[in-house]
Design an enzyme around this catalytic site. Structure first.
Site, PDB file in Angstrom:
ATOM      1  N   HIS A   2      -2.062  -2.625  -9.631  1.00  0.00           N
ATOM      2  CA  HIS A   2      -3.043  -2.029  -8.730  1.00  0.00           C
ATOM      3  C   HIS A   2      -4.280  -2.916  -8.709  1.00  0.00           C
ATOM      4  O   HIS A   2      -4.633  -3.495  -9.735  1.00  0.00           O
ATOM      5  CB  HIS A   2      -3.432  -0.624  -9.204  1.00  0.00           C
ATOM      6  CG  HIS A   2      -4.072   0.188  -8.137  1.00  0.00           C
ATOM      7  ND1 HIS A   2      -5.413   0.120  -7.881  1.00  0.00           N
ATOM      8  CD2 HIS A   2      -3.541   1.046  -7.237  1.00  0.00           C
ATOM      9  CE1 HIS A   2      -5.682   0.922  -6.865  1.00  0.00           C
ATOM     10  NE2 HIS A   2      -4.571   1.483  -6.450  1.00  0.00           N
ATOM     11  N   ASP A  10       3.048   5.561  -7.314  1.00  0.00           N
ATOM     12  CA  ASP A  10       4.239   5.477  -6.480  1.00  0.00           C
ATOM     13  C   ASP A  10       5.494   5.126  -7.251  1.00  0.00           C
ATOM     14  O   ASP A  10       6.598   5.186  -6.709  1.00  0.00           O
ATOM     15  CB  ASP A  10       4.009   4.492  -5.332  1.00  0.00           C
ATOM     16  CG  ASP A  10       3.040   5.082  -4.337  1.00  0.00           C
ATOM     17  OD1 ASP A  10       3.069   6.308  -4.179  1.00  0.00           O
ATOM     18  OD2 ASP A  10       2.257   4.328  -3.746  1.00  0.00           O
ATOM     19  N   HIS A  51       0.876  -1.194   0.000  1.00  0.00           N
ATOM     20  CA  HIS A  51       0.000   0.000   0.000  1.00  0.00           C
ATOM     21  C   HIS A  51       0.904   1.233   0.000  1.00  0.00           C
ATOM     22  O   HIS A  51       1.680   1.434  -0.928  1.00  0.00           O
ATOM     23  CB  HIS A  51      -0.912  -0.108   1.225  1.00  0.00           C
ATOM     24  CG  HIS A  51      -2.047   0.852   1.299  1.00  0.00           C
ATOM     25  ND1 HIS A  51      -2.441   1.643   0.251  1.00  0.00           N
ATOM     26  CD2 HIS A  51      -2.916   1.145   2.328  1.00  0.00           C
ATOM     27  CE1 HIS A  51      -3.488   2.382   0.622  1.00  0.00           C
ATOM     28  NE2 HIS A  51      -3.793   2.098   1.879  1.00  0.00           N
TER      29      HIS A  51
HETATM   30  N1  CMC Z   1       5.072  -7.149  -9.982  1.00  0.00           N
HETATM   31  C1  CMC Z   1       4.980  -8.385 -10.518  1.00  0.00           C
HETATM   32  N2  CMC Z   1       3.856  -9.095 -10.620  1.00  0.00           N
HETATM   33  C2  CMC Z   1       2.757  -8.534 -10.118  1.00  0.00           C
HETATM   34  C3  CMC Z   1       2.745  -7.250  -9.535  1.00  0.00           C
HETATM   35  C4  CMC Z   1       3.960  -6.556  -9.477  1.00  0.00           C
HETATM   36  N3  CMC Z   1       4.031  -5.331  -8.945  1.00  0.00           N
HETATM   37  N4  CMC Z   1       1.504  -6.943  -9.132  1.00  0.00           N
HETATM   38  C5  CMC Z   1       0.754  -8.000  -9.423  1.00  0.00           C
HETATM   39  N5  CMC Z   1       1.498  -8.964 -10.035  1.00  0.00           N
HETATM   40  C6  CMC Z   1       1.040 -10.257 -10.570  1.00  0.00           C
HETATM   41  C7  CMC Z   1       0.718 -11.237  -9.443  1.00  0.00           C
HETATM   42  O1  CMC Z   1       1.858 -11.988  -9.086  1.00  0.00           O
HETATM   43  C8  CMC Z   1      -0.358 -12.047 -10.086  1.00  0.00           C
HETATM   44  O2  CMC Z   1       0.248 -12.933 -10.999  1.00  0.00           O
HETATM   45  P1  CMC Z   1      -0.333 -14.435 -11.232  1.00  0.00           P
HETATM   46  O3  CMC Z   1      -1.668 -14.238 -11.890  1.00  0.00           O
HETATM   47  O4  CMC Z   1       0.684 -15.101 -12.086  1.00  0.00           O
HETATM   48  O5  CMC Z   1      -0.443 -15.054  -9.867  1.00  0.00           O
HETATM   49  C9  CMC Z   1      -1.152 -11.042 -10.925  1.00  0.00           C
HETATM   50  O6  CMC Z   1      -0.205 -10.022 -11.244  1.00  0.00           O
HETATM   51  C10 CMC Z   1      -2.337 -10.441 -10.187  1.00  0.00           C
HETATM   52  O7  CMC Z   1      -1.844  -9.802  -9.022  1.00  0.00           O
HETATM   53  P2  CMC Z   1      -2.519  -9.832  -7.586  1.00  0.00           P
HETATM   54  O8  CMC Z   1      -1.441  -9.964  -6.563  1.00  0.00           O
HETATM   55  O9  CMC Z   1      -3.645 -10.834  -7.567  1.00  0.00           O
HETATM   56  O10 CMC Z   1      -3.131  -8.383  -7.540  1.00  0.00           O
HETATM   57  P3  CMC Z   1      -3.709  -7.649  -6.273  1.00  0.00           P
HETATM   58  O11 CMC Z   1      -4.850  -6.834  -6.770  1.00  0.00           O
HETATM   59  O12 CMC Z   1      -3.977  -8.589  -5.147  1.00  0.00           O
HETATM   60  O13 CMC Z   1      -2.513  -6.698  -5.808  1.00  0.00           O
HETATM   61  C11 CMC Z   1      -1.077  -4.837  -5.567  1.00  0.00           C
HETATM   62  C12 CMC Z   1      -2.424  -5.343  -6.108  1.00  0.00           C
HETATM   63  C13 CMC Z   1      -1.003  -3.316  -5.717  1.00  0.00           C
HETATM   64  C14 CMC Z   1      -0.965  -5.185  -4.076  1.00  0.00           C
HETATM   65  C15 CMC Z   1       0.064  -5.518  -6.347  1.00  0.00           C
HETATM   66  O14 CMC Z   1      -0.029  -5.171  -7.722  1.00  0.00           O
HETATM   67  C16 CMC Z   1       1.441  -5.146  -5.796  1.00  0.00           C
HETATM   68  O15 CMC Z   1       1.896  -5.743  -4.821  1.00  0.00           O
HETATM   69  N6  CMC Z   1       2.128  -4.138  -6.442  1.00  0.00           N
HETATM   70  C17 CMC Z   1       3.411  -3.676  -5.953  1.00  0.00           C
HETATM   71  C18 CMC Z   1       3.208  -2.764  -4.754  1.00  0.00           C
HETATM   72  C19 CMC Z   1       2.676  -1.401  -5.159  1.00  0.00           C
HETATM   73  O16 CMC Z   1       3.194  -0.759  -6.065  1.00  0.00           O
HETATM   74  N7  CMC Z   1       1.640  -0.943  -4.417  1.00  0.00           N
HETATM   75  C20 CMC Z   1       1.132   0.407  -4.587  1.00  0.00           C
HETATM   76  C21 CMC Z   1      -0.282   0.469  -5.044  1.00  0.00           C
HETATM   77  S1  CMC Z   1      -0.731   2.147  -5.539  1.00  0.00           S
HETATM   78  C22 CMC Z   1      -0.597   3.073  -4.074  1.00  0.00           C
HETATM   79  C23 CMC Z   1      -1.677   2.713  -3.105  1.00  0.00           C
HETATM   80  O17 CMC Z   1      -2.862   2.828  -3.450  1.00  0.00           O
HETATM   81  O18 CMC Z   1      -1.351   2.391  -1.960  1.00  0.00           O
END
Ligand code: CMC
Length: 436
Positions: free
Chosen positions: A313, A371, A274
């Site tokens: 995201h 970010d 986050h």
């Molecule tokens: N790098 C690599 N792979 C990713 C990433 C990433 N940053 N984000 C998602 N994926 C992959 C994930 O491994 C999954 O792959 P698979 O289908 O093979 O298992 C697929 O994409 C779907 O991801 P998810 O984890 O189910 O997505 P989520 O909605 O649960 O997570 C998130 C969203 C923001 C937590 C995640 O994208 C993440 O951890 N990003 C990096 C951290 C980040 O930049 N966060 C800031 C968000 S914006 C500021 C805020 O609002 O706080």
């Protein structure tokens, strides 16, 4: 607003659910003013079953009139106004007024609001003593959770959450004092004396002054950097029902006081998935170190060794509209500071290009989020990396407090209480120690 809300909630369309034992139930389908319809499943528990959606992939937790996001189209509106327009034409305190009150202020309302926030920026002198209890090397977010929570102990006169005037004054106190506490957190960690706010400055200038001035040397804020930080604050001010906002709402649903609720939001924001992502993204760029290492690093992401921080995201499956504004701000700031050849920025551009052209990221609709760029701008302004998430907290305080206020003002609000799918042991009898 109430009429508007009941119109939205009255629906003749229904969704029917039939269980495998033949019992069925009809649910109203509700439409908002924008965005997808939702199925109102509140009566489902009458059948003795619940829904299962642990990470809220398909669950609306509340009705809100504050912020709208269309993740597929890449749209973000505060009270109906597109974020790009607010970032370009407005200022942070005006956006705060808008989020809190629902409308842009008139000149008179704006002057009154700004004046009130300016005159609440000082904190009780006793609060400064809390800092001495922390180690100097404590993470500033740890200090923020503690000290903002401690504000609850100072305003017994205005903690009746059912009184709209008390809520208003608490909202203004939080908005005004969180930046002061944030700057004190920084000063404490670097061993410099606290700098008191100066009322002659605007909100953002004042924050930069408290961060960067010392008793020995004045600080004259650079207007380009002030504008850049103002944009960062506007872009991060609210983001509908994200993890920290939902935490604030859940804490607030029990009737907890607003200072304690905002402290819970700060705790939830801290995580790297986050608000901690801006810090994690910049550390990642530093770790990669050179554009020649980008392919190797991206391969590691694809091999699931780590995530690309600042990418992806839960809601945006297109470019994060905040990221587009932040990218532009990045150019402006680096130009102003003659840092156009900044190594980390070049690295970020290379990483972005590589990821956006790679099937792994294309198939998963992973785009840079706000970010990915905000860390580069904050670093150029001179904000230390461990303060990045604190800046996010300064910005998001208004979103948290507006959402909390909206919830408490809703006469129908109830304590939030999710259920669970229990998979633990079935009933068993206690065994004496000798038989275990
Ligand atoms: N790098 C690599 N792979 C990713 C990433 C990433 N940053 N984000 C998602 N994926 C992959 C994930 O491994 C999954 O792959 P698979 O289908 O093979 O298992 C697929 O994409 C779907 O991801 P998810 O984890 O189910 O997505 P989520 O909605 O649960 O997570 C998130 C969203 C923001 C937590 C995640 O994208 C993440 O951890 N990003 C990096 C951290 C980040 O930049 N966060 C800031 C968000 S914006 C500021 C805020 O609002 O706080």
């Amino acid at each position: 607003m109430e009429n508007e809300r009941s119109e939205v909630l009255q629906s003749k369309r229904v969704a029917t659910l039939t269980l495998d034992d033949g019992r069925s139930i009809e649910f109203p389908i509700l439409s908002g003013t924008l965005g997808p319809d939702v199925i109102d499943i509140r009566t489902l528990s009458k059948l003795g079953v619940f829904t299962y959606d642990p990470a809220f992939f398909a669950t609306s937790s509340c009705t809100s009139n504050i912020t709208f996001i269309d993740g597929d189209a890449g749209l973000l509106y505060y009270r109906g106004y597109p974020i790009e327009q607010l970032a370009e034409k407005s200022d942070f305190l005006e956006v705060c007024y808008l989020l809190l009150n629902g409308e842009l202020p008139t000149a008179e309302q704006k002057a009154g609001f700004n004046n009130s926030i300016t005159h609440h920026t000082m904190v009780h002198d006793q609060l400064a003593r809390f800092f001495n209890g922390f180690r100097r090397d404590a993470h500033p977010m740890a200090v923020m959770v503690g000290v903002v929570g401690a504000l609850s102990a100072f305003y017994h006169d205005s903690l009746d959450i059912n009184n709209p005037q008390h809520r208003e004054i608490s909202a203004q106190r939080l908005l005004a004092k969180v930046p002061t506490i944030a700057a004190m957190t920084h000063k404490y960690s670097v061993g410099e004396p606290f700098i008191y706010p100066k009322n002659k400055f605007g909100f953002v200038e004042n924050f930069m002054y408290m961060m960067f001035a010392t008793p020995a040397e004045d600080y004259v804020p650079n207007p380009v950097l002030v504008r850049a930080l103002e944009r960062i604050l506007i872009l991060h001010a609210d983001h509908e029902q994200n993890a920290s906002t939902s935490t604030v709402r859940l804490a607030g649903s029990s009737g907890a006081n607003p200072f304690a609720c905002i402290a819970s939001g700060i705790a939830a924001l801290w995580g790297p998935a986050h608000g901690g992502a801006n810090e994690a993204a910049l550390k990642m760029l530093e770790e990669i170190g050179d554009t020649s290492r980008v392919p190797e690093y991206v391969q590691g992401v694809k091999d699931k060794k780590y995530k690309l921080m600042g990418f992806g995201h839960r809601v945006y499956k297109n470019m994060d509209p905040r990221a587009a504004v932040m990218r532009q701000t990045c150019y402006e700031v680096l130009k102003e500071l003659n840092l156009e050849n900044d190594k980390l920025f070049a690295l970020a551009m290379e990483l972005e290009k590589t990821a956006l052209n790679d099937p792994y990221f294309i198939e998963r609709k992973l785009y840079p989020n706000v970010d990915f760029y905000s860390g580069i701008v904050l670093r150029a302004i001179g904000i230390p990396i461990n303060m990045f998430t604190v800046i996010f907290a300064v910005a998001r305080t208004i979103g948290w407090v507006s959402q909390w206020n909206e919830m408490i003002a809703d006469a129908e609000h109830k304590i939030g209480r999710p259920r669970q799918l229990y998979r633990g042991a079935v009933r068993r009898d206690y065994l004496p120690m000798i038989k275990r």
